[in-house]
Design an enzyme around this catalytic site. Sequence first.
Site, PDB file in Angstrom:
ATOM      1  N   ARG A   1      -4.915   7.050   2.925  1.00 24.51           N
ATOM      2  CA  ARG A   1      -3.691   6.898   2.196  1.00 24.51           C
ATOM      3  C   ARG A   1      -3.086   8.208   1.707  1.00 24.51           C
ATOM      4  NH1 ARG A   1      -4.067   1.229   0.866  1.00 24.51           N
ATOM      5  NH2 ARG A   1      -3.570   1.772  -0.798  1.00 24.51           N
TER       6      ARG A   1
ATOM      7  N   ARG B   1     -26.063  13.202  17.796  1.00 23.50           N
ATOM      8  CA  ARG B   1     -26.089  11.742  16.358  1.00 23.50           C
ATOM      9  C   ARG B   1     -25.104  10.708  17.514  1.00 23.50           C
ATOM     10  NH1 ARG B   1     -27.387  12.977  10.803  1.00 23.50           N
ATOM     11  NH2 ARG B   1     -29.878  12.380  11.049  1.00 23.50           N
TER      12      ARG B   1
ATOM     13  N   GLY C   1       0.967  -1.200  -0.054  1.00 25.89           N
ATOM     14  CA  GLY C   1       0.318  -0.212  -0.196  1.00 25.89           C
ATOM     15  C   GLY C   1       1.479   1.237  -0.102  1.00 25.89           C
TER      16      GLY C   1
ATOM     17  N   ASP D   1       5.150  -5.078   5.676  1.00 20.32           N
ATOM     18  CA  ASP D   1       5.664  -6.362   6.151  1.00 20.32           C
ATOM     19  C   ASP D   1       6.426  -7.468   5.125  1.00 20.32           C
ATOM     20  OD1 ASP D   1       2.856  -6.821   5.713  1.00 20.32           O
ATOM     21  OD2 ASP D   1       2.974  -8.153   7.611  1.00 20.32           O
TER      22      ASP D   1
ATOM     23  N   ASP E   1       2.447  -0.928  12.136  1.00 18.90           N
ATOM     24  CA  ASP E   1       2.503  -2.236  12.191  1.00 18.90           C
ATOM     25  C   ASP E   1       3.604  -3.166  12.227  1.00 18.90           C
ATOM     26  OD1 ASP E   1       2.346  -2.041   9.217  1.00 18.90           O
ATOM     27  OD2 ASP E   1       0.866  -3.854   9.090  1.00 18.90           O
TER      28      ASP E   1
ATOM     29  N   ARG F   1      13.185  10.267  -2.598  1.00 20.42           N
ATOM     30  CA  ARG F   1      14.416  11.260  -2.956  1.00 20.42           C
ATOM     31  C   ARG F   1      15.869  10.862  -2.109  1.00 20.42           C
ATOM     32  NH1 ARG F   1      14.733  16.050   0.005  1.00 20.42           N
ATOM     33  NH2 ARG F   1      15.206  17.925  -1.046  1.00 20.42           N
TER      34      ARG F   1
ATOM     35  N   ARG G   1       0.453  -4.697  -5.079  1.00 21.20           N
ATOM     36  CA  ARG G   1       0.760  -5.875  -4.682  1.00 21.20           C
ATOM     37  C   ARG G   1       0.800  -7.555  -4.756  1.00 21.20           C
ATOM     38  NH1 ARG G   1      -0.515  -4.309   0.427  1.00 21.20           N
ATOM     39  NH2 ARG G   1      -2.836  -2.743   1.037  1.00 21.20           N
TER      40      ARG G   1
ATOM     41  N   HIS H   1     -10.098   5.006   1.857  1.00 17.89           N
ATOM     42  CA  HIS H   1      -8.324   5.133   1.438  1.00 17.89           C
ATOM     43  C   HIS H   1      -8.341   6.845   1.437  1.00 17.89           C
ATOM     44  CE1 HIS H   1      -9.063   0.876   0.247  1.00 17.89           C
ATOM     45  NE2 HIS H   1      -7.535   1.386  -0.234  1.00 17.89           N
TER      46      HIS H   1
ATOM     47  N   GLY I   1     -10.776  12.786  20.571  1.00 10.38           N
ATOM     48  CA  GLY I   1     -11.769  13.056  21.777  1.00 10.38           C
ATOM     49  C   GLY I   1     -12.355  12.417  21.803  1.00 10.38           C
TER      50      GLY I   1
ATOM     51  N   THR J   1       4.277   2.218   5.741  1.00 12.88           N
ATOM     52  CA  THR J   1       3.140   2.125   5.353  1.00 12.88           C
ATOM     53  C   THR J   1       2.028   2.994   6.338  1.00 12.88           C
ATOM     54  OG1 THR J   1       1.600   0.566   6.465  1.00 12.88           O
ATOM     55  CG2 THR J   1       3.857   0.471   7.546  1.00 12.88           C
ATOM     56  N   ILE J   2       1.094   3.509   6.014  1.00 12.71           N
ATOM     57  CA  ILE J   2      -0.097   4.204   7.745  1.00 12.71           C
ATOM     58  C   ILE J   2       0.134   3.579   8.370  1.00 12.71           C
ATOM     59  CG2 ILE J   2      -0.771   5.616   5.532  1.00 12.71           C
ATOM     60  CD1 ILE J   2      -3.807   3.927   5.672  1.00 12.71           C
ATOM     61  N   ASP J   3      -0.303   2.510   8.218  1.00 17.58           N
ATOM     62  CA  ASP J   3      -0.272   1.385   9.803  1.00 17.58           C
ATOM     63  C   ASP J   3       0.238   1.378  10.640  1.00 17.58           C
ATOM     64  OD1 ASP J   3      -2.299   0.889   7.905  1.00 17.58           O
ATOM     65  OD2 ASP J   3      -1.422  -1.343   7.878  1.00 17.58           O
TER      66      ASP J   3
ATOM     67  N   ARG K   1      -5.322  -1.934   9.123  1.00 15.51           N
ATOM     68  CA  ARG K   1      -5.243  -3.347   9.160  1.00 15.51           C
ATOM     69  C   ARG K   1      -5.329  -4.216  10.808  1.00 15.51           C
ATOM     70  NH1 ARG K   1      -3.615  -6.215   4.882  1.00 15.51           N
ATOM     71  NH2 ARG K   1      -2.742  -4.707   3.576  1.00 15.51           N
TER      72      ARG K   1
END
Length: 331
Positions: free
Chosen positions: A264, A171, A19, A111, A138, A29, A80, A261, A194, A134-136, A180
């Site tokens: 991302r 609401r 991703g 990973d 993880d 760069r 991928r 997304h 918050g 990766t944004i995760d 993930r």
Amino acid sequence: RCSMSQNKIKRIGVFTSGGDAPGMNAAIRAVVRTASYYQKEVFGIMRGYEGMIEGDIVKLGARSVGNIIQRGGTILKTARCQEFRTPEGRKKAFENLQREGIDALVGIGGDGSFTGLHYLTKEFNIPGVCIPGTIDNDLAGTDYTIGYDTATNTAVEAIDRIRDTALSHNRLFFIEVMGRNSGYIAINSGIAGGAAAIIIPEENMTFEELMNHLTEGEGTSKKSNLVVVAEGSKIGDANELARRVAERSSYFDIKVTILGHLQRGGAPSYFDRVLASKMGVAAVEGLLAGQTDVMVGIRNNKMVFNSFETIINHIHEIDNESLRIAKILSI
Ligand code: F6P
């Protein structure tokens, strides 16, 4: 310019895989410019392992990575790739690298990307270093991955906007964030936004506990509520949780937003640009100093290298202090 330029590596291949994450361009760069600084040639491999198998490889230079530090996505594109999981796929990829004279690799990704690079270094004895993109967030072995800070900021901005409308209508919103199997984006966007409750896979909050927590505010002045749900939640995704809460109580007017997304994309934050720059320099300098089959990381503000075995299949745990303060602050 430096003794490292004596190293036998001549041509470095760089690619992004898995991703995309904001800050990948800043990392590309940094890799290209550092390689040029040490008088090494650099080639960009397009679309990650897919382009490596197809031989989609372009020459890069210090000037070809101008005007990209501020851009989201990846100029090298990403994919991928299933075929790379097979020994035949990897053999094809290596033959293409050989044809181009590429004798070292820097892979930017998560990973799966590191796992691919691990096999390549082992099977063909080509040195390779991974940069965590990766944004995760993880990956064990680094406090931060490239893209995580930007994605979390994006999630916080979205949560703030949802709060305005949630409050106006009294609401209850279930907001699902990415990650993930990791709850990093959720816990920190939840604290910063918050949230009344944060559901992450690392914590064993039951549905009953969530229900009790939400209904504690029933009949009080606390009417609007935001619940941040990590996509890896073990007690159901945002839609499912919303449905179950609605079944149990007619008190709430419930809505669901899945951020998806949009987390991302976008310009990388200053933090991700600097992190990517540091990691790109470290990756190339590491390669030239003989590092291989390792991932660059930042631990306590210092650049480190960790072996494949210490990273893959290890969980990047969320610290208990974050969990504790999230609880205290959501009363
Ligand atoms: O790994 C990054 C990530 O955005 C995860 O948070 C998410 O689960 C996954 O990728 C989505 O993958 P895709 O873009 O292939 O749908």
